[in-house]
Scaffold this motif. Sequence first.
Motif, PDB file in Angstrom:
ATOM      1  N   LEU A  94       1.213   3.949   3.600  1.00 14.19           N
ATOM      2  CA  LEU A  94       0.755   2.716   4.272  1.00 14.19           C
ATOM      3  C   LEU A  94       1.913   2.011   4.959  1.00 14.19           C
ATOM      4  O   LEU A  94       1.847   0.819   5.234  1.00 14.19           O
ATOM      5  CB  LEU A  94       0.100   1.774   3.260  1.00 14.19           C
ATOM      6  N   GLY A  95       2.972   2.765   5.253  1.00 13.47           N
ATOM      7  CA  GLY A  95       4.135   2.147   5.878  1.00 13.47           C
ATOM      8  C   GLY A  95       4.852   1.196   4.934  1.00 13.47           C
ATOM      9  O   GLY A  95       5.440   0.203   5.353  1.00 13.47           O
ATOM     10  N   ASN A  96       4.785   1.499   3.631  1.00 11.22           N
ATOM     11  CA  ASN A  96       5.372   0.701   2.552  1.00 11.22           C
ATOM     12  C   ASN A  96       4.682  -0.646   2.345  1.00 11.22           C
ATOM     13  O   ASN A  96       5.229  -1.549   1.718  1.00 11.22           O
ATOM     14  CB  ASN A  96       6.879   0.512   2.737  1.00 11.22           C
ATOM     15  N   ALA A  97       3.470  -0.798   2.877  1.00 14.12           N
ATOM     16  CA  ALA A  97       2.631  -1.942   2.508  1.00 14.12           C
ATOM     17  C   ALA A  97       2.129  -1.699   1.077  1.00 14.12           C
ATOM     18  O   ALA A  97       2.100  -0.559   0.615  1.00 14.12           O
ATOM     19  CB  ALA A  97       1.464  -2.060   3.479  1.00 14.12           C
ATOM     20  N   PRO A  98       1.745  -2.768   0.386  1.00 12.09           N
ATOM     21  CA  PRO A  98       1.765  -4.179   0.766  1.00 12.09           C
ATOM     22  C   PRO A  98       3.160  -4.794   0.838  1.00 12.09           C
ATOM     23  O   PRO A  98       3.361  -5.834   1.441  1.00 12.09           O
ATOM     24  CB  PRO A  98       0.947  -4.864  -0.340  1.00 12.09           C
ATOM     25  N   GLY A  99       4.156  -4.197   0.160  1.00 11.42           N
ATOM     26  CA  GLY A  99       5.530  -4.659   0.277  1.00 11.42           C
ATOM     27  C   GLY A  99       5.726  -6.105  -0.118  1.00 11.42           C
ATOM     28  O   GLY A  99       5.243  -6.558  -1.151  1.00 11.42           O
ATOM     29  N   ALA A 121      -9.461   0.324  -0.896  1.00 13.35           N
ATOM     30  CA  ALA A 121     -10.195   0.548   0.349  1.00 13.35           C
ATOM     31  C   ALA A 121      -9.294   1.113   1.443  1.00 13.35           C
ATOM     32  O   ALA A 121      -9.690   2.028   2.184  1.00 13.35           O
ATOM     33  CB  ALA A 121     -10.825  -0.764   0.811  1.00 13.35           C
ATOM     34  N   ASP A 122      -8.075   0.587   1.559  1.00 13.23           N
ATOM     35  CA  ASP A 122      -7.157   1.057   2.592  1.00 13.23           C
ATOM     36  C   ASP A 122      -6.731   2.501   2.377  1.00 13.23           C
ATOM     37  O   ASP A 122      -6.397   3.215   3.340  1.00 13.23           O
ATOM     38  CB  ASP A 122      -5.918   0.154   2.647  1.00 13.23           C
ATOM     39  N   LEU A 123      -6.740   2.931   1.130  1.00 18.32           N
ATOM     40  CA  LEU A 123      -6.306   4.297   0.819  1.00 18.32           C
ATOM     41  C   LEU A 123      -7.445   5.318   0.880  1.00 18.32           C
ATOM     42  O   LEU A 123      -7.180   6.528   0.883  1.00 18.32           O
ATOM     43  CB  LEU A 123      -5.657   4.338  -0.563  1.00 18.32           C
ATOM     44  N   GLN A 124      -8.690   4.857   0.924  1.00 19.11           N
ATOM     45  CA  GLN A 124      -9.826   5.786   0.907  1.00 19.11           C
ATOM     46  C   GLN A 124      -9.790   6.813   2.039  1.00 19.11           C
ATOM     47  O   GLN A 124      -9.939   8.011   1.795  1.00 19.11           O
ATOM     48  CB  GLN A 124     -11.141   5.007   0.922  1.00 19.11           C
ATOM     49  N   PRO A 125      -9.602   6.409   3.297  1.00 19.50           N
ATOM     50  CA  PRO A 125      -9.572   7.418   4.361  1.00 19.50           C
ATOM     51  C   PRO A 125      -8.384   8.367   4.244  1.00 19.50           C
ATOM     52  O   PRO A 125      -8.475   9.536   4.621  1.00 19.50           O
ATOM     53  CB  PRO A 125      -9.499   6.584   5.647  1.00 19.50           C
ATOM     54  N   ILE A 126      -7.286   7.877   3.713  1.00 20.07           N
ATOM     55  CA  ILE A 126      -6.109   8.731   3.531  1.00 20.07           C
ATOM     56  C   ILE A 126      -6.372   9.754   2.434  1.00 20.07           C
ATOM     57  O   ILE A 126      -6.021  10.931   2.559  1.00 20.07           O
ATOM     58  CB  ILE A 126      -4.872   7.871   3.200  1.00 20.07           C
ATOM     59  N   THR A 133      -4.173  15.576  -2.862  1.00 16.75           N
ATOM     60  CA  THR A 133      -2.764  15.194  -2.906  1.00 16.75           C
ATOM     61  C   THR A 133      -2.613  13.788  -3.492  1.00 16.75           C
ATOM     62  O   THR A 133      -3.269  12.846  -3.045  1.00 16.75           O
ATOM     63  CB  THR A 133      -2.144  15.226  -1.500  1.00 16.75           C
ATOM     64  N   ALA A 134      -1.741  13.662  -4.494  1.00 17.87           N
ATOM     65  CA  ALA A 134      -1.508  12.352  -5.115  1.00 17.87           C
ATOM     66  C   ALA A 134      -0.844  11.411  -4.127  1.00 17.87           C
ATOM     67  O   ALA A 134       0.003  11.819  -3.322  1.00 17.87           O
ATOM     68  CB  ALA A 134      -0.633  12.511  -6.354  1.00 17.87           C
ATOM     69  N   ILE A 135      -1.235  10.154  -4.177  1.00 15.93           N
ATOM     70  CA  ILE A 135      -0.636   9.140  -3.314  1.00 15.93           C
ATOM     71  C   ILE A 135       0.473   8.434  -4.092  1.00 15.93           C
ATOM     72  O   ILE A 135       0.231   7.817  -5.127  1.00 15.93           O
ATOM     73  CB  ILE A 135      -1.689   8.133  -2.826  1.00 15.93           C
ATOM     74  N   LYS A 136       1.674   8.558  -3.575  1.00 16.93           N
ATOM     75  CA  LYS A 136       2.838   8.003  -4.253  1.00 16.93           C
ATOM     76  C   LYS A 136       2.970   6.508  -3.977  1.00 16.93           C
ATOM     77  O   LYS A 136       2.540   6.001  -2.937  1.00 16.93           O
ATOM     78  CB  LYS A 136       4.114   8.707  -3.788  1.00 16.93           C
ATOM     79  N   GLY A 137       3.596   5.830  -4.897  1.00 17.82           N
ATOM     80  CA  GLY A 137       3.887   4.416  -4.726  1.00 17.82           C
ATOM     81  C   GLY A 137       5.069   4.040  -5.590  1.00 17.82           C
ATOM     82  O   GLY A 137       5.466   4.794  -6.491  1.00 17.82           O
ATOM     83  N   MET A 138       5.645   2.900  -5.327  1.00 20.28           N
ATOM     84  CA  MET A 138       6.730   2.427  -6.186  1.00 20.28           C
ATOM     85  C   MET A 138       6.717   0.906  -6.244  1.00 20.28           C
ATOM     86  O   MET A 138       6.475   0.231  -5.245  1.00 20.28           O
ATOM     87  CB  MET A 138       8.093   2.927  -5.712  1.00 20.28           C
ATOM     88  N   PHE A 139       6.944   0.423  -7.453  1.00 21.59           N
ATOM     89  CA  PHE A 139       7.168  -1.003  -7.641  1.00 21.59           C
ATOM     90  C   PHE A 139       8.634  -1.300  -7.358  1.00 21.59           C
ATOM     91  O   PHE A 139       9.522  -0.538  -7.769  1.00 21.59           O
ATOM     92  CB  PHE A 139       6.849  -1.414  -9.075  1.00 21.59           C
ATOM     93  N   VAL A 140       8.888  -2.387  -6.661  1.00 19.76           N
ATOM     94  CA  VAL A 140      10.243  -2.817  -6.314  1.00 19.76           C
ATOM     95  C   VAL A 140      10.483  -4.201  -6.898  1.00 19.76           C
ATOM     96  O   VAL A 140       9.618  -5.076  -6.805  1.00 19.76           O
ATOM     97  CB  VAL A 140      10.427  -2.875  -4.772  1.00 19.76           C
TER      98      VAL A 140
END
Length: 217
Positions: A94-99, A121-126, A133-140
């Motif tokens: 998501l371009g590092n959203a929500p960030g 909802a934003d990730l559904q089409p992806i 494929t797992a969708i990666k994320g990270m808490f900062v």
Amino acid sequence: MSATSTSRPLTQSTSQKQWVLASNNKGKLAEFTRLFAEADLDVTIVPQGQLDIDDAIEDGLSFIENAIIKARHASRISGLPAIADDSGLCVPVLGNAPGIYSARYAGEHGNDSKNNEKLIADLQPIRAAQLDTAIKGMFVCVLAMVRHADDPLPIIAQGLWHGEISETAHGDGGFGYDPLFWLPELQATAASLSAADKNSISHRGQAIKQLLAQLPL
């Protein structure tokens, strides 16, 4: 006092024993209380709400900028050294959203359920395009500490917590995006962990360890 109040410095001896924590987020305050207690500092950490300090206007473009803005704001009003946290969830697809907009991703600040719903909802089409494929994320988490409001050399610490974004919420603990933050190595979400287990590996726990290592105590 309000956010527009002028600084009221305390005595030097008091300032050395008290630091203000620049946050009014109940979830963050609960975690910081535990983390600082474990650190056993010879300092009293005072949440800014106890000093009637309102939240700063976060108009920076990065976690670091916003953390420094909040720390200077709390320090200027209180006259105390201040520690501030700016944190959020970054999802690369998501371009590092929500960030930096994590707390108000759905438009209303601090509405965790709506923020989580929007992320799903934003990730559904992806997800549909990527199939299994797992969708990666990270808490900062970025922490900034200033010794005084105009400190030219803030102490900066950063923690990153890598995981995946679940399609559905799991767990009743934590706050924010914790119910969607899946940890494959533990087969659990952040919201399913105990407070102690979460603090031992989380982005916030990592950042505090880094901060403490830099303090001249």
